[in-house]
Scaffold this motif. Structure first.
Motif, mmCIF file in Angstrom:
data_model
loop_
_atom_site.group_PDB
_atom_site.id
_atom_site.type_symbol
_atom_site.label_atom_id
_atom_site.label_comp_id
_atom_site.label_asym_id
_atom_site.label_seq_id
_atom_site.Cartn_x
_atom_site.Cartn_y
_atom_site.Cartn_z
ATOM 1 N N VAL A 19 15.105 48.328 70.518
ATOM 2 C CA VAL A 19 16.089 47.222 70.963
ATOM 3 C C VAL A 19 14.998 46.194 71.249
ATOM 4 O O VAL A 19 14.188 46.128 71.963
ATOM 5 C CB VAL A 19 16.753 47.915 71.961
ATOM 6 N N ALA A 20 16.120 44.881 70.957
ATOM 7 C CA ALA A 20 15.369 43.658 71.277
ATOM 8 C C ALA A 20 16.494 42.816 71.765
ATOM 9 O O ALA A 20 17.708 42.946 71.226
ATOM 10 C CB ALA A 20 14.387 43.026 70.283
ATOM 11 N N GLN A 21 16.415 41.997 72.663
ATOM 12 C CA GLN A 21 17.263 41.062 73.141
ATOM 13 C C GLN A 21 16.787 39.699 73.736
ATOM 14 O O GLN A 21 15.777 39.514 74.227
ATOM 15 C CB GLN A 21 18.132 41.516 74.456
ATOM 16 N N LEU A 22 17.411 38.807 73.167
ATOM 17 C CA LEU A 22 17.149 37.413 73.661
ATOM 18 C C LEU A 22 18.108 36.846 74.582
ATOM 19 O O LEU A 22 19.430 37.013 74.647
ATOM 20 C CB LEU A 22 17.181 36.223 72.614
ATOM 21 N N LEU A 23 17.647 35.794 75.688
ATOM 22 C CA LEU A 23 18.658 35.019 76.471
ATOM 23 C C LEU A 23 18.071 33.772 76.436
ATOM 24 O O LEU A 23 17.116 33.161 76.770
ATOM 25 C CB LEU A 23 18.405 35.631 77.959
ATOM 26 N N PRO A 24 19.198 32.768 76.033
ATOM 27 C CA PRO A 24 18.886 31.381 76.241
ATOM 28 C C PRO A 24 18.578 30.893 77.582
ATOM 29 O O PRO A 24 18.970 31.443 78.502
ATOM 30 C CB PRO A 24 20.297 30.902 75.655
ATOM 31 N N ASN A 25 17.625 29.943 77.413
ATOM 32 C CA ASN A 25 16.945 29.129 78.603
ATOM 33 C C ASN A 25 16.645 27.822 78.479
ATOM 34 O O ASN A 25 15.464 27.384 78.279
ATOM 35 C CB ASN A 25 15.698 30.182 78.989
ATOM 36 N N GLY A 26 17.843 27.069 78.475
ATOM 37 C CA GLY A 26 17.744 25.535 78.206
ATOM 38 C C GLY A 26 17.154 25.381 76.799
ATOM 39 O O GLY A 26 17.805 26.150 75.788
ATOM 40 N N ALA A 27 16.035 24.793 76.762
ATOM 41 C CA ALA A 27 15.592 24.311 75.084
ATOM 42 C C ALA A 27 14.746 25.639 74.641
ATOM 43 O O ALA A 27 14.272 25.730 73.537
ATOM 44 C CB ALA A 27 14.750 23.310 75.169
ATOM 45 N N ASP A 28 14.454 26.615 75.502
ATOM 46 C CA ASP A 28 13.586 27.631 75.082
ATOM 47 C C ASP A 28 14.594 28.887 74.944
ATOM 48 O O ASP A 28 15.869 28.800 75.308
ATOM 49 C CB ASP A 28 12.571 27.896 76.334
ATOM 50 N N ILE A 29 13.930 30.052 74.745
ATOM 51 C CA ILE A 29 14.693 31.496 74.656
ATOM 52 C C ILE A 29 13.906 32.565 75.295
ATOM 53 O O ILE A 29 12.512 32.319 75.042
ATOM 54 C CB ILE A 29 15.343 31.680 73.505
ATOM 55 N N ASP A 30 14.503 33.383 76.167
ATOM 56 C CA ASP A 30 13.383 34.444 76.898
ATOM 57 C C ASP A 30 13.759 35.750 76.073
ATOM 58 O O ASP A 30 14.847 36.209 75.648
ATOM 59 C CB ASP A 30 14.053 34.629 78.112
#
Length: 151
Positions: free
Chosen positions: A64-75
């Protein structure tokens, strides 16, 4: 081995949480350490609000994988592979999905707070160590912080 990537269903959150815990414990952490990490690795329905993907094989869930938006970046919030499927390319498939999804969201950099045992994997995938970050579970513990340029 066939590995398909697909969105998770709400019914799978318990099984995916167990997969995350198995993956983390693969590195030989003791029960006290794993207990401290449990809350961070339990997926709630809120997790489905952010980009998430499941690696599915004919015999079951492999990662499983997940991303979290973080301003201009993504975590990179999650990237866990079931120990039974480690070394079979599942992690690479999940990482490539993360990169492509982050690019489609026009993120500048994929930021990764890695378990120390997984840092070499992310470096192999092209990420650079840029420092360290505090653990979300273990007070005083520092984790490698890596960045993968999406440009």
């Amino acid at each position: 081995m066939t590995v398909d990537l697909r969105p998770p269903s709400p019914k799978e959150l318990t099984a995916l949480s167990q997969l995350c815990l198995r993956s983390k414990s693969y590195w030989g952490y003791d029960a006290e350490f794993m207990n401290a990490c449990t809350e961070e690795l339990i997926l709630s329905k809120d997790a489905l609000k952010h980009p998430m993907i499941v690696a599915q094989t004919p015999v079951g869930l492999a990662g499983v994988a997940q991303l979290l938006p973080n301003g201009a970046d993504i975590d990179l919030a999650l990237l866990y592979v079931d120990p039974e499927h480690m070394g079979q390319g599942v992690g690479q498939r999940l990482f490539h999905w993360c990169v492509e999804t982050a690019r489609s969201l026009q993120a500048r950099t994929l930021l990764i707070e890695a378990d120390p045992n997984a840092s070499a994997f992310y470096q192999h995938m092209g990420a650079d160590v840029i420092g360290d970050a505090p653990s979300g579970s273990i007070p005083g513990r520092r984790l490698p912080l890596l960045a993968f340029s999406l440009k």
